[in-house]
Design a protein around this motif. Structure first.
Motif, PDB file in Angstrom:
ATOM      1  N   THR A 122       0.834  -1.213   0.000  1.00 17.37           N
ATOM      2  CA  THR A 122       0.000   0.000   0.000  1.00 17.37           C
ATOM      3  C   THR A 122       0.863   1.256   0.000  1.00 17.37           C
ATOM      4  O   THR A 122       0.379   2.329  -0.353  1.00 17.37           O
ATOM      5  N   ALA A 123       2.143   1.127   0.372  1.00 10.47           N
ATOM      6  CA  ALA A 123       3.056   2.275   0.313  1.00 10.47           C
ATOM      7  C   ALA A 123       3.343   2.683  -1.124  1.00 10.47           C
ATOM      8  O   ALA A 123       3.882   3.770  -1.368  1.00 10.47           O
ATOM      9  N   LEU A 124       3.009   1.813  -2.077  1.00 11.48           N
ATOM     10  CA  LEU A 124       3.143   2.137  -3.498  1.00 11.48           C
ATOM     11  C   LEU A 124       1.812   2.546  -4.109  1.00 11.48           C
ATOM     12  O   LEU A 124       1.754   2.875  -5.295  1.00 11.48           O
ATOM     13  N   GLY A 125       0.753   2.505  -3.300  1.00 15.19           N
ATOM     14  CA  GLY A 125      -0.583   2.787  -3.812  1.00 15.19           C
ATOM     15  C   GLY A 125      -1.317   3.799  -2.971  1.00 15.19           C
ATOM     16  O   GLY A 125      -0.961   4.974  -2.910  1.00 15.19           O
ATOM     17  N   CYS A 126      -2.338   3.334  -2.261  1.00 16.01           N
ATOM     18  CA  CYS A 126      -3.245   4.259  -1.569  1.00 16.01           C
ATOM     19  C   CYS A 126      -2.562   5.062  -0.479  1.00 16.01           C
ATOM     20  O   CYS A 126      -3.001   6.173  -0.155  1.00 16.01           O
ATOM     21  N   LEU A 127      -1.481   4.530   0.123  1.00 17.26           N
ATOM     22  CA  LEU A 127      -0.786   5.248   1.188  1.00 17.26           C
ATOM     23  C   LEU A 127       0.534   5.839   0.713  1.00 17.26           C
ATOM     24  O   LEU A 127       1.316   6.341   1.524  1.00 17.26           O
ATOM     25  N   GLY A 128       0.774   5.783  -0.585  1.00 19.64           N
ATOM     26  CA  GLY A 128       2.022   6.284  -1.138  1.00 19.64           C
ATOM     27  C   GLY A 128       1.799   7.351  -2.186  1.00 19.64           C
ATOM     28  O   GLY A 128       0.878   8.163  -2.082  1.00 19.64           O
ATOM     29  N   GLU A 291      -3.360  11.357   7.587  1.00 21.81           N
ATOM     30  CA  GLU A 291      -4.806  11.376   7.357  1.00 21.81           C
ATOM     31  C   GLU A 291      -5.228  10.213   6.468  1.00 21.81           C
ATOM     32  O   GLU A 291      -6.263   9.569   6.722  1.00 21.81           O
ATOM     33  N   LEU A 292      -4.446   9.910   5.442  1.00 19.02           N
ATOM     34  CA  LEU A 292      -4.753   8.757   4.599  1.00 19.02           C
ATOM     35  C   LEU A 292      -4.726   7.463   5.413  1.00 19.02           C
ATOM     36  O   LEU A 292      -5.598   6.598   5.259  1.00 19.02           O
ATOM     37  N   MET A 293      -3.723   7.318   6.283  1.00 16.43           N
ATOM     38  CA  MET A 293      -3.624   6.126   7.115  1.00 16.43           C
ATOM     39  C   MET A 293      -4.822   6.023   8.061  1.00 16.43           C
ATOM     40  O   MET A 293      -5.368   4.918   8.278  1.00 16.43           O
ATOM     41  N   GLU A 294      -5.252   7.145   8.615  1.00 15.15           N
ATOM     42  CA  GLU A 294      -6.403   7.135   9.511  1.00 15.15           C
ATOM     43  C   GLU A 294      -7.655   6.683   8.773  1.00 15.15           C
ATOM     44  O   GLU A 294      -8.435   5.857   9.280  1.00 15.15           O
ATOM     45  N   TRP A 295      -7.867   7.191   7.574  1.00 19.78           N
ATOM     46  CA  TRP A 295      -9.015   6.755   6.780  1.00 19.78           C
ATOM     47  C   TRP A 295      -8.907   5.269   6.438  1.00 19.78           C
ATOM     48  O   TRP A 295      -9.904   4.550   6.481  1.00 19.78           O
ATOM     49  N   TYR A 296      -7.701   4.811   6.122  1.00 18.96           N
ATOM     50  CA  TYR A 296      -7.498   3.407   5.772  1.00 18.96           C
ATOM     51  C   TYR A 296      -7.818   2.511   6.968  1.00 18.96           C
ATOM     52  O   TYR A 296      -8.505   1.488   6.827  1.00 18.96           O
ATOM     53  N   ARG A 297      -7.332   2.879   8.142  1.00 22.94           N
ATOM     54  CA  ARG A 297      -7.571   2.070   9.339  1.00 22.94           C
ATOM     55  C   ARG A 297      -9.048   2.014   9.699  1.00 22.94           C
ATOM     56  O   ARG A 297      -9.528   1.008  10.239  1.00 22.94           O
ATOM     57  N   LEU A 301     -11.115   3.926   3.187  1.00 22.85           N
ATOM     58  CA  LEU A 301     -10.399   3.837   1.915  1.00 22.85           C
ATOM     59  C   LEU A 301     -10.236   2.372   1.535  1.00 22.85           C
ATOM     60  O   LEU A 301      -9.753   1.565   2.325  1.00 22.85           O
ATOM     61  N   GLU A 302     -10.649   2.045   0.325  1.00 19.52           N
ATOM     62  CA  GLU A 302     -10.474   0.701  -0.214  1.00 19.52           C
ATOM     63  C   GLU A 302      -9.485   0.777  -1.364  1.00 19.52           C
ATOM     64  O   GLU A 302      -9.563   1.684  -2.199  1.00 19.52           O
TER      65      GLU A 302
END
Length: 334
Positions: A122-128, A291-297, A301-302
């Motif tokens: 996910t560090a290469l995608g939604c969290l990156g 903020e992205l990580m918070e939404w993911y947790r 975020l899918e």
């Protein structure tokens, strides 16, 4: 040295890149110098910006020379560290991974990942990079107001899927443009109100108008080409167009890309169009990632991934991504 099959740049593409523009060579396992890390590659990312590297022309992304090891974003495990910043066994993210099972990267450009926080890819995608691109292009450059209509092209891709979900979180009316009915349906399942299959729409201008009856306030343009023209002709007063990507022009890189000219629309509707590069926002990366990580947790975020298997697949995955044949963030798993 052990075997290390490595993709190198064989030729600069004429038109759309082909897998024949790359050559697989066994260059052996490289040795890190002081300040470097030898890393076992776990995941490689292929992204549209890499098209700009396959050209001798000056561009925002550093070009690659014929014979160079092809490079891009990657995640891997440190095998040998010649830096006090990292130790063997650390999982790291870098933007200078070679397309090879074992690569050497600079410790100063590497980021240690916590594999317990989220799947490392996910560090290469939604969290990156794609997630950050979606975040800043929509919120900082598009500057949407609650309830406004946001049109997003390549909506099921690495950037578009996250931008659409951020739009949903922020109370915006998100409309997707994608290349298949299945992609449009998936976009609607993650929060887009509706969508357009641009490959079957008889008239894109009319299709956007029907999907956005109140007009478009913010257009996140990940493609350029005919979709750009259709979005422009549906912009509201003081609309904002954010040019994030031009993947529709991958087969005519460095050639004039002017289609129909609607310059007067910018005047009459006072439209603002601005190009986007992620590096301009590096001072804000930490807060955006948090903020992205918070939404993911929280499950807000899918992330959909399209995974090719093995180092041999890298150039094929790259080309299919440029053609829009991927469904989700295109990755290569080693």
């Amino acid at each position: 040295m052990s075997s290390n099959p490595t993709w190198v740049v064989k030729s600069y593409p004429v038109g759309m890149p082909r897998h024949e523009d790359f050559e697989l060579e066994d260059r052996g396992t490289p040795s890190p110098r002081p300040g470097e890390l030898l890393v076992k590659t776990l995941w490689l990312s292929v992204d549209p910006y890499m098209r700009a590297r396959l050209s001798p022309a000056k561009n925002y992304a550093a070009g690659q020379k014929i014979g160079d090891v092809m490079q891009g974003g990657g995640v891997g495990e440190v095998v040998t560290s010649e830096s006090p910043l990292f130790k063997a066994g650390d999982i790291v993210l870098g933007d200078d991974f070679g397309w090879q099972p074992y690569t050497v990267i600079s410790a100063t450009t590497a980021t240690r990942l916590d594999a317990t926080a989220a799947p490392v890819q996910t560090a290469l995608g939604c969290l990156g990079m794609p997630g950050l691109t979606a975040y800043f292009s929509l919120l900082d450059v598009g500057r949407p107001k609650e309830g406004e209509t946001v049109l997003i092209s390549a909506a099921s891709g690495a950037v578009g899927q996250i931008a659409g979900q951020i739009a949903r979180i922020k109370g915006l009316d998100a409309v997707a443009v994608a290349g298949t009915d299945a992609k449009v349906d998936w976009c609607k399942s993650i929060g887009y109100r509706t969508g357009i299959n641009h490959r079957i729409a008889e008239n894109l201008v009319e299709a956007v108008s029907a999907a956005c009856p109140d007009g478009v306030d913010v257009f996140l343009d990940n493609t350029a080409g005919p979709i750009h023209d259709a979005g422009l002709l549906n912009m509201n007063l003081f609309g904002r167009i954010v040019v994030v990507g031009t993947v529709a022009l991958a087969d005519r890189f460095d050639q004039p890309d002017i289609g129909p000219r609607y310059l007067r629309r910018f005047l009459v509707s006072r439209i603002r169009m601005e190009g986007f590069l992620l590096d301009d926002f590096d001072a804000k990366f930490a807060s955006a990632r948090a903020e992205l990580m918070e939404w993911y947790r929280k499950g807000l975020l899918e992330a959909k991934e399209d995974v090719a298997q093995g180092i041999e697949a890298a150039p094929f995955a790259f080309v299919r991504m440029l053609k829009g044949e991927n469904f989700g963030k295109q990755l290569v798993k080693l």
